[in-house]
Write an enzyme that holds these catalytic residues in place. Structure first.
Site, PDB file in Angstrom:
ATOM      1  N   ASP A 268      57.410  -4.500  -0.696  1.00  0.00           N
ATOM      2  CA  ASP A 268      57.428  -4.498  -2.160  1.00  0.00           C
ATOM      3  C   ASP A 268      56.461  -5.583  -2.651  1.00  0.00           C
ATOM      4  O   ASP A 268      55.351  -5.675  -2.156  1.00  0.00           O
ATOM      5  CB  ASP A 268      58.852  -4.682  -2.682  1.00  0.00           C
TER       6      ASP A 268
ATOM      7  N   TYR B  62      56.018  -8.187 -13.279  1.00  0.00           N
ATOM      8  CA  TYR B  62      55.324  -6.930 -13.552  1.00  0.00           C
ATOM      9  C   TYR B  62      54.364  -7.094 -14.729  1.00  0.00           C
ATOM     10  O   TYR B  62      53.242  -6.587 -14.702  1.00  0.00           O
ATOM     11  CB  TYR B  62      56.337  -5.822 -13.842  1.00  0.00           C
TER      12      TYR B  62
ATOM     13  N   HIS C 299      62.689   1.708   1.928  1.00  0.00           N
ATOM     14  CA  HIS C 299      62.021   0.596   1.260  1.00  0.00           C
ATOM     15  C   HIS C 299      62.615  -0.759   1.639  1.00  0.00           C
ATOM     16  O   HIS C 299      61.893  -1.744   1.741  1.00  0.00           O
ATOM     17  CB  HIS C 299      62.124   0.818  -0.248  1.00  0.00           C
TER      18      HIS C 299
END
Length: 389
Positions: A186, A315, A367
């Site tokens: 990630d 982000y 993930h």
């Protein structure tokens, strides 16, 4: 729970997690007074987390889940904080009993935390006790990203991937490690990769369990791709609009999102648990891939520290910053590809930007590989770093 950043420029400080009982009582009160929405009958997970599933999970969180046991588990590992570039950085630092162990920094992403790596600490640091070869031992450093979990909220903006990468290089220098490896998935995959670029003098190798390889623009490169390569790219392109909805919000309006998630534990739970369903190798519910208690402990680190907003800001920062991972990395790099990862990389494209020395594909896992399939994760990390020790 307020995380004390300490004084600027302070050295490494021991840390022990001790959540006041009043905060746990407040959480239980909130979980007992939820204002539930409605849902379209029979729609399952198509519009998000199903109402019946979440009600059951909230009941378990309120009445069964034992935070004190999980807190003790975290405290069974040496934890520390330090201040780097004005930010508090929390990290686990577990040294191997093997004198020739290789230092390794492992980095989580969103919506993960240091909890992701709890099941791999023992096998990585002490393979002799876990049926492995002591020559594969690591000293592990597992930091909480700035603005995430036990690092607490960041003060001010500017904490993008490049700044975090510089902070990690400083952390390893501060711990006295002049030669080390980096691992990540990630956000951790971008940070680990960048460490191999900006601190190449000290990083001997990089291991990634995620790597984005977008469709190439060059027709000549496209012509070299196999049918399997194209299928991977097609899956990524087809799934991205729906699966990236969370990122669009955090890219653009992290502050607005923060109000609901910081005030409502059920909102915070749903926002994270949805990803444990969508991104893991789960058949029907997240617990098919990750244990319920471990998943809730991960959520607790966001809830107790009020870091929904500061974690989402990464982000926003990345969306407005320059390109991540520009240029080729010459640092030896290993890639582990797990079956349920939506963004499965294409090796032909990865080799254009990475110095690939190890590549492995697995038929299970997703993930959150270190949580889902810790034995495969540990084995692949060992295989990779045998090549560069």
């Amino acid at each position: 729970m307020v995380i004390d950043p300490g004084s600027a420029g302070a050295d490494v400080r021991p840390f022990e997690l001790a959540v006041p009982q009043a905060e746990l009582d407040d959480l239980r009160r909130r979980l007992s007074a939820v204002r539930w929405p409605d849902e379209v009958p029979g729609i399952g997970w198509a519009q998000g987390v199903p109402l019946g599933y979440l009600k059951d999970l909230v009941g378990y969180w309120r009445d069964v889940y034992d935070w004190r046991a999980e807190e003790a588990l975290l405290n069974s590992h040496p934890q520390f904080t330090t201040t780097i570039d004005g930010a508090n950085i929390h990290f686990l630092h577990v040294r191997s009993p093997e004198p020739d162990a290789l230092p390794l920094i492992l980095t989580h992403g969103w919506p993960g935390s240091v909890v992701e790596f709890l099941d791999v600490i023992g096998p990585l640091t002490d393979p002799r006790r876990h049926g492995g070869d002591p020559a594969d031992a690591f000293h592990v450093v597992i930091p909480s990203l700035p603005g995430y979990g036990l690092s607490g909220r960041t003060c001010g903006g500017g904490w993008d991937v490049a700044r975090i990468t510089r902070a990690w290089a400083e952390l390893m220098r501060r711990l006295g490690y002049g030669r080390y490896g980096a691992q990540g998935g990630d956000w951790g995959h971008t940070i680990a990769r960048e460490l191999g670029v900006v601190d190449a003098e000290h990083v001997v190798g990089v291991h990634l369990n995620m790597l984005l390889t977008p469709p190439p623009r060059d027709p000549a490169v496209s012509a070299t791709l196999s049918d399997d390569d194209r299928a991977r790219l097609d899956t990524l392109v087809a799934s991205w609009p729906e699966l990236s909805g969370y990122a669009s919000i955090q890219n653009t309006r992290p502050q607005t999102l923060a109000y609901g998630l910081t005030d409502s534990p059920v909102g915070q739970l749903a926002w994270i648990v949805e990803k444990f369903k969508e991104w893991t190798d789960a058949a029907s519910v997240p617990e098919d891939a990750v244990g319920r208690d471990r998943m809730l402990t991960n959520v607790m680190l966001y809830w107790l520290t009020g870091t929904a907003g500061s974690s989402a800001r990464l982000y926003w920062e990345a969306h407005r910053g320059g390109p991540i991972g520009g240029g080729r990395s010459e640092t030896p790099t290993g890639i582990a590809v797990f079956a349920a990862e939506h963004a499965r990389p294409v090796r032909r494209l990865a080799e254009l930007s990475e110095n690939i020395v190890h590549w492995a594909e697995y038929g299970r896992g997703g993930h959150f590989a270190a949580m889902e399939v810790p034995e495969l994760f540990v084995g692949d990390v060992r295989d990779c770093f045998r090549l560069v020790r």
